[in-house]
Write a protein that holds these residues in place. Structure first.
Motif: not given
Ligand SMILES: C[S@@+](CC[C@H](N)C(=O)[O-])C[C@H]1O[C@@H](n2cnc3c(N)ncnc32)[C@H](O)[C@@H]1O
Length: 396
Positions: A207, A218, A232
């Motif tokens: 990231a 993602i 995430a």
């Protein structure tokens, strides 16, 4: 340097994570145990860090490593800090990193400091007893050292003979990590148990400094039971998971639903579908890719060099196919962090996947770190045969 973190069991991973999140110029490697940051502790999103165990605010940097000088500075700092804390008994703890003293000496100094603070501030102090040179996370929490009237001082020796003193502001929330790991409804020993801390590191290396937002997707193309996607979601990304086995997709779905139930205010776009990563077409295209890939066979005892070579060839073939397949589907500049296998053939020696030397030909630029060498991005335990090697790249 305004703040400091104590790095986890594999310090290079913690350093790379900090560099990825805050930029290399903000990170000051201090010693093998610690890294400084040029930003204040209040600006560090500590719960996101998988590779650091403590966060503290630097209170003094001493150009001496002599314990008597350190003791003097500790007394001064504690008296100053005590003056800023609300009424009540003070809880004091001391943790040293790389300082050549004995635990007995450290405790004796603690008792002396307790007396000094008592005489200078008229406040009573409880010293956290410690048979070691460093308090562990549970001791810090149990003794309320990060509470309103708590003070834990981190005393860190630097290789150039200085001593840094910092006050702990946060420690790793072990209970929450354990819940995210062992509390999940679906676990599977066969696909492996990716620790949430390592999942955070993988995620952060992919990231980078771009803020997480719900419109960023993602992808974990080998999502298994969904550990990377869980982490995430917690930082606010939309998640997309695929896996060869439909059963794994069900597992991930159950785990992500559970996490949403567990976490107040957590919402996320979730897209899950079965798919072979060597041929799958992902739609929509993800903004970043992070995951732990297929690792090949698990070994309970040391395999012969031939078996290691065979396994490596097999995994290499699959992962090369995957990298070729996804390449045409990603926008240039898309970041990827993949945990791939490396095999520990003798203590601290590894057989790496051949594709690691072919990333450029495969259409990817390796992301270089200022403070960490590529070959240090390895996660393993002493007795583990299959290590995870983290490859951080961007699509060319
Ligand atoms: C090491 S596990 C990943 C575990 C995962 N990190 C988790 O949180 O559980 C690797 C996963 O890759 C999947 N896999 C193996 N070959 C694959 C392929 N060709 N395409 C997609 N997934 C694959 C396996 O089913 C397994 O779930």
């Amino acid at each position: 340097m305004q703040s400091i973190v104590i790095l986890g069991r594999q310090p290079a991973l913690g350093l790379a994570e900090l560099e990825s999140l805050y930029g290399h110029a903000s990170v000051v490697p201090v010693s093998e145990h610690a890294a400084g940051l040029t930003l204040p502790a209040s600006e560090v999103d500590f719960t996101r860090l998988g590779g650091s165990t403590r966060l503290g605010t630097v209170v003094a940097t001493l150009q001496s490593k002599l314990w008597k000088d350190v003791e003097k500075q500790l007394a001064k700092s504690i008296v100053e800090i005590a003056g800023t804390l609300p009424e009540g008994k003070l809880q004091l703890g001391l943790s040293t990193f790389g300082i050549p003293i004995t635990p007995a000496k450290l405790n004796a100094s603690g008792l002396t400091l307790k007396k000094i603070v008592r005489s200078k501030t008229d406040r009573s102090v409880r010293l956290t007893p410690n048979p070691e040179l460093e308090l562990n996370t549970a001791q810090v929490l149990h003794n309320h050292l990060t509470g309103q009237t708590g003070i834990e001082l981190l005393i860190i020796a630097t290789p150039d003979g200085n001593t840094i003193i910092a006050r702990t502001t946060m420690v790793q929330d072990i209970e929450n990590y354990t819940l995210r790991d062992r509390g999940r409804p679906k676990r599977d020993a066969r696909v492996g148990m990716l620790p949430p801390k390592l999942a955070q590191i993988i995620l952060n290396l992919a990231a980078g400094q771009t803020p997480a937002a719900a419109d960023r997707i993602i992808l974990d193309p080998f999502c298994g039971t969904g550990v990377v996607l869980q982490e995430a979601m917690l930082v606010g990304l939309s998640v997309y998971g695929t896996d060869l086995e439909p059963r794994m997709i069900d597992f991930t779905r159950t785990n992500l639903d559970w996490l949403i139930e567990q976490t107040e205010g957590l919402e996320s776009e979730i897209l899950l579908e079965p798919g072979d990563a060597t041929t799958h077409q992902w739609n929509p295209a993800p903004d970043l890719v992070a995951g732990e890939t297929y690792l090949g066979r698990a070994f309970t005892e040391k395999p012969s060099p031939e078996v290691v070579a065979q396994t490596s060839t097999e995994v290499n073939l699959i992962l090369k196919k995957f990298l070729k397949n996804i390449h045409s589907q990603l926008k240039p500049g898309t970041p990827l962090c993949l945990a791939v296998p490396a095999w520990q053939t003798s203590p601290d020696r590894f057989k790496h996947l051949p594709l690691i030397d072919q990333l450029s030909e495969l259409g990817y630029n390796r992301t270089r770190f200022e403070h960490v060498r590529d070959e240090q991005l390895l996660y393993y335990r002493e007795d583990q045969i299959v290590a995870r090697e983290l490859i951080v790249v961007t699509r060319k």
